[in-house]
Design a protein around this motif. Structure first.
Motif, PDB file in Angstrom:
ATOM      1  N   THR A 171      -8.125   0.901   4.598  1.00  0.00           N
ATOM      2  CA  THR A 171      -8.497   2.029   3.736  1.00  0.00           C
ATOM      3  C   THR A 171      -9.940   1.835   3.287  1.00  0.00           C
ATOM      4  OG1 THR A 171      -7.537   0.868   1.837  1.00  0.00           O
ATOM      5  CG2 THR A 171      -6.179   2.535   2.911  1.00  0.00           C
ATOM      6  N   LEU A 185       0.326   5.389   0.824  1.00  0.00           N
ATOM      7  CA  LEU A 185      -0.616   6.397   1.292  1.00  0.00           C
ATOM      8  C   LEU A 185       0.125   7.687   1.594  1.00  0.00           C
ATOM      9  CD1 LEU A 185      -2.163   4.116   4.056  1.00  0.00           C
ATOM     10  CD2 LEU A 185      -3.240   4.569   1.854  1.00  0.00           C
ATOM     11  N   ILE A 235      -7.320  10.517   3.710  1.00  0.00           N
ATOM     12  CA  ILE A 235      -6.096  10.237   2.970  1.00  0.00           C
ATOM     13  C   ILE A 235      -5.859  11.414   2.021  1.00  0.00           C
ATOM     14  CG2 ILE A 235      -4.964   8.699   1.316  1.00  0.00           C
ATOM     15  CD1 ILE A 235      -6.759   6.442   2.381  1.00  0.00           C
ATOM     16  N   LEU A 287      -8.561   6.665   5.915  1.00  0.00           N
ATOM     17  CA  LEU A 287      -7.574   5.754   6.478  1.00  0.00           C
ATOM     18  C   LEU A 287      -8.017   5.437   7.901  1.00  0.00           C
ATOM     19  CD1 LEU A 287      -4.649   4.467   6.735  1.00  0.00           C
ATOM     20  CD2 LEU A 287      -3.945   6.702   7.593  1.00  0.00           C
ATOM     21  N   SER A 342       0.853  -1.189   0.000  1.00  0.00           N
ATOM     22  CA  SER A 342       0.000   0.000   0.000  1.00  0.00           C
ATOM     23  C   SER A 342       0.882   1.230   0.000  1.00  0.00           C
ATOM     24  CB  SER A 342      -0.899   0.000   1.244  1.00  0.00           C
ATOM     25  OG  SER A 342      -1.707   1.150   1.276  1.00  0.00           O
TER      26      SER A 342
END
Length: 372
Positions: A223, A197, A241, A228, A195
């Motif tokens: 997510t 972010l 996010i 988040l 991931s």
């Protein structure tokens, strides 16, 4: 609503959520903490400013179910001063007033109906969208990487922190354009999920505070569309996010800086703090003068005076004078766990890298200041 709770338990819960209560909001209820019973032996405390929500559960003896919102600051002030005993909370539904008793102390505090509190916990937690990682390397990475983010509370991506999870490696970084911090940590990511972010720095800072009050070994990262969710066993943080293309920060790190100095980190921090007494507060500039095995730090303000201190350093290259915002240097150094720091330089205007003189994969990059 009526319940009994240990002072330590309710106080830790209040401390955990209260920082995000929006004291200056147009909606008075956002300055409050939502307190609600969730079963026979637990309360849930929640606070939000809409950008960030924190919720936690606290063990309690529930006599009557119910919910209310109470002013975060006032509640914190009251509970912090009560004796370390059981505290009784009892709500008068007609007046929205809560009676708080502990030994011989008694308070009546007026709240706002829970019906006015926004429904911020309406989220969809799907385990398929989650990554379970160790909390220690996660919090260490936040501490070492997030301080270099820009301060402004906007959607500007530079006020965010990049979090890149790839198999068994966690990389976090932030930059405000004048400096950059990047760290890599090994993690247990059994499902090899990945991931990337961009997390608001406010969220990472609050998670650091939250992690200090919980004993969990791991954190689940979820997510949900633009949200988040960071979840431990009893606590949860919900953040937006940040969306956009973060600068390619790894390209900013010099692959090679030929001039290298090695110095004791704590001695360098102490010397900078000493020399900075005579530094111009607007510019915060300290000059670093490197000669063979010596580093002289100089600070001056034309109308106040000057300061200097010389330190022993392992340096064998040509003499060099380079200037930095000393606050940036100190902040980067204080986030290193090592005793010795390696300073890697090229020219007096090239990006300079401060890193532990060890295998730890952490760097603090600082742009020098042009000297007049």
């Amino acid at each position: 609503m009526k319940f009994l709770v240990k002072k330590e338990d309710i106080f830790n819960g209040i401390r955990l959520v209260a920082n995000v209560a929006a004291m200056k909001s147009l909606q008075p209820v956002l300055a409050n903490i939502l307190i609600e019973t969730v079963n026979d032996n637990a309360l849930r405390l929640t606070a939000t400013d809409f950008d960030l929500t924190i919720s936690t559960t606290v063990e309690a003896q529930i006599e009557n179910e119910g919910k209310i919102t109470l002013p975060a600051k006032k509640l914190n002030d009251i509970v912090s001063r009560l004796a370390d005993k059981l505290i009784t909370f009892e709500l008068n539904n007609e007046t929205n007033s809560v009676n708080i008793k502990c030994e011989n102390a008694k308070f009546d505090i007026i709240g706002i109906s829970a019906s006015e509190f926004p429904n911020v916990l309406d989220i969809n937690l799907v385990d398929e969208n989650s990554i379970d990682i160790d909390i220690k390397p996660f919090t260490k990475a936040i501490k070492q990487a997030s301080f270099a983010a820009a301060n402004f509370e906007t959607n500007n991506l530079l006020s965010g922190v990049v979090c890149d999870i790839n198999e068994n490696t966690l990389e976090m970084a932030s930059t405000d354009g004048n400096r950059l911090a990047r760290v890599r940590e090994n993690i247990s990511n059994l499902e090899k999920k990945s991931s990337q972010l961009i997390i608001p720095s406010k969220t990472t800072n609050e998670f650091l505070k939250m992690s200090a009050l919980v004993n969990d070994q791991s954190v689940k990262i979820y997510t949900d569309k633009t949200k988040l969710i960071l979840k431990t066993e009893k606590s949860m943080m919900i953040s937006r996010i940040m969306e956009g293309q973060y600068p390619k920060y790894n390209q900013l790190i010099p692959k090679e800086n030929p001039k290298v100095a090695v110095i004791n980190k704590n001695k360098l921090v102490s010397a900078l703090e000493l020399v900075s007494i005579m530094v111009n507060e607007k510019t915060s500039i300290v000059k670093f003068e490197f000669t063979e095995d010596k580093l002289t730090l100089r600070g001056d303000t034309p109308d106040s005076g000057a300061s200097e201190e010389t330190l022993n350093v392992d340096y064998k290259n040509e003499d060099m004078i380079i200037a930095f915002n000393y606050k940036y240097v100190i902040e980067g150094l204080k986030n290193m766990d090592n005793d010795e720091v390696k300073i890697e330089m090229n020219t007096n205007l090239s990006p300079t890298v401060f890193r532990p003189n060890s295998d730890e994969d952490y760097i603090s990059l600082i742009m020098p200041v042009q000297m007049r």
